[in-house]
Enzyme design. Structure first.
Site, mmCIF file in Angstrom:
data_model
loop_
_atom_site.group_PDB
_atom_site.id
_atom_site.type_symbol
_atom_site.label_atom_id
_atom_site.label_comp_id
_atom_site.label_asym_id
_atom_site.label_seq_id
_atom_site.Cartn_x
_atom_site.Cartn_y
_atom_site.Cartn_z
ATOM 1 C CB THR A 197 70.028 48.635 44.136
ATOM 2 O OG1 THR A 197 71.391 48.596 43.700
ATOM 3 C CG2 THR A 197 69.305 48.425 42.775
ATOM 4 C CD GLU A 283 68.501 41.687 47.198
ATOM 5 O OE1 GLU A 283 69.732 41.685 47.526
ATOM 6 O OE2 GLU A 283 68.386 42.206 45.953
#
Length: 410
Positions: A197, A283
């Protein structure tokens, strides 16, 4: 223009931003797709630019990709890119394509340029129909400029779960002309390129046509954007676009140009910087992991092994916990699918040799733990069966990764 570190080929600019090359302007703002953060961005070239792009290999592709691919592969020129975050416009059916085309039309009308010169990118939650009223109002309100503040607004507006902006830029001299290549990216989860992403936007004032630009970007992507992994997921929206508007006025660049290597190497450095920033900002990540493989049968096999090692959840968690468990590294080498000879493998973490000729070497657990506690951890794998070499980048896997992704939509 402020200069930073330099090499014989290029100089890194300390004023790192997407509008550093001549003739580019940008903007970013909050239009209302997100609760508070900036969520709409616009990048514009003064003139139609040569363009190249690489896109996700996921069979499920977001509507904006079909719009942008058409510009890249059919128009072969691009003058503007409109980007939103907060909504991926993916898995949204026929309405998704209608909305992506409307974003293209709105931007073209605002700039008074042809629609087929406008690319569209979206990133965010999958499966939700785009809220077009905020987009319509936002496009009308965007004001592009080539100042640093606008470049920062653009970089912020494309982010989702990222914790930092990702910018880089370099300058080189070609035909006696200053040529600048700059890049900005977003991405911190669903990063298993082919690609991630991730969205990447690269600008340059170099004079180069679209086919040559596409060749260079495709080759460079294999050893940069396609050499990072955070969590093994491949997104529906991955896109890297480069626009080259020619305003540096160098002679047209091709592999036969005597200074082609300067352009190619500088572009590769921009792509590598962005790729490593994405990997480092995985993340919840606390560490960047770099895996270097040498002595493989081919470069492709070396990259395959490097990505397997850096993508291993067990290697990632070992690095997070500063656990000197090299068995996880050699296991990943073994199941990578590449050709290996177990009796020839060597493994180092940092400067500590752990395995030589396939056998363990005595090392200090305490010294290795200190290496593994650093923010950047380097793992070297030597296969001794060929000349192939490759590098991949990733990050550790932490408690926060689970927490972030368990509550992404909330």
């Amino acid at each position: 223009m402020t200069m930073g570190s330099s090499t014989a080929i290029m100089t890194k600019l300390s004023s790192k931003n997407i509008v550093s090359p001549k003739g580019f302007k940008a903007a970013g703002m909050h239009c209302g797709l997100k609760h508070k953060k900036k969520d709409l961005a616009l990048l514009v070239s003064d003139v139609p630019a040569s363009v190249a792009g690489v896109f996700t290999t996921n069979a499920i592709q977001a509507a904006p990709l079909s719009v942008t691919k058409k510009v890249v592969y059919e128009t072969k020129k691009m003058q503007a890119m409109i980007v939103n975050s907060g909504n991926a416009n993916a898995c949204t059916g026929k309405q998704g394509l209608v909305d992506a085309l409307e974003m293209q039309t709105l931007t073209a009308q605002k700039l008074n340029i042809a629609e087929n010169l406008v690319g569209v990118c979206s990133t965010g939650v999958i499966g939700e129909t785009m809220k077009m009223k905020p987009i319509q109002q936002g496009v009308a309100a965007l004001v592009v400029d080539d100042c640093l503040e606008n470049a920062i607004d653009f970089a912020q507006a494309i982010l989702t779960t990222d914790t930092v902006m990702k910018n880089t830029s370099y300058t080189t001299i070609i035909d006696g002309k200053e040529v600048i290549i700059a890049g900005v990216a977003k991405g911190s989860g669903m990063i298993e390129p082919n690609m991630a992403t991730m969205l990447g936007f690269i600008t340059t004032d170099a004079n180069i046509d679209s086919p040559m630009l596409q060749m260079a970007l495709s080759q460079i992507t294999d050893c940069t954007f396609n050499a990072i992994t955070v969590d093994g997921d491949t997104s529906t929206n991955d896109t890297v676009i480069i626009m080259a508007n020619g305003l540096a006025q160098n002679k047209p660049l091709t592999p036969e140009h005597p200074e082609w290597h300067k352009f190619y190497t500088t572009l590769q450095m921009v792509a590598e910087d962005l790729a490593k920033m994405i990997a480092k900002d995985g993340e919840g990540a606390t560490k960047l992991i770099e895996v270097n493989v040498t002595g493989a049968k081919t470069d492709e096999e070396a990259r395959k092994i490097a990505k397997t090692v850096v993508g291993s959840p067990l290697v990632k968690t070992a690095v997070f916990g500063a656990d000197a468990n090299w068995g996880r590294v050699i296991a990943a080498v073994g199941y990578s699918g590449a050709v290996v000879d177990p009796e020839k493998i060597g493994i180092k973490i940092g400067d500590k040799m752990l395995v030589e000729s396939g056998e363990p070497v005595h090392f200090s657990e305490e010294e290795l733990m200190q290496i593994l506690k650093q923010q950047e951890v380097k793992i070297d794998v030597a296969l001794h069966i060929g000349d192939g070499k490759g590098t991949a980048w990733g990050c550790d896997l932490t408690y926060d990764y689970v927490q972030i992704n368990a509550s992404y939509r909330s």
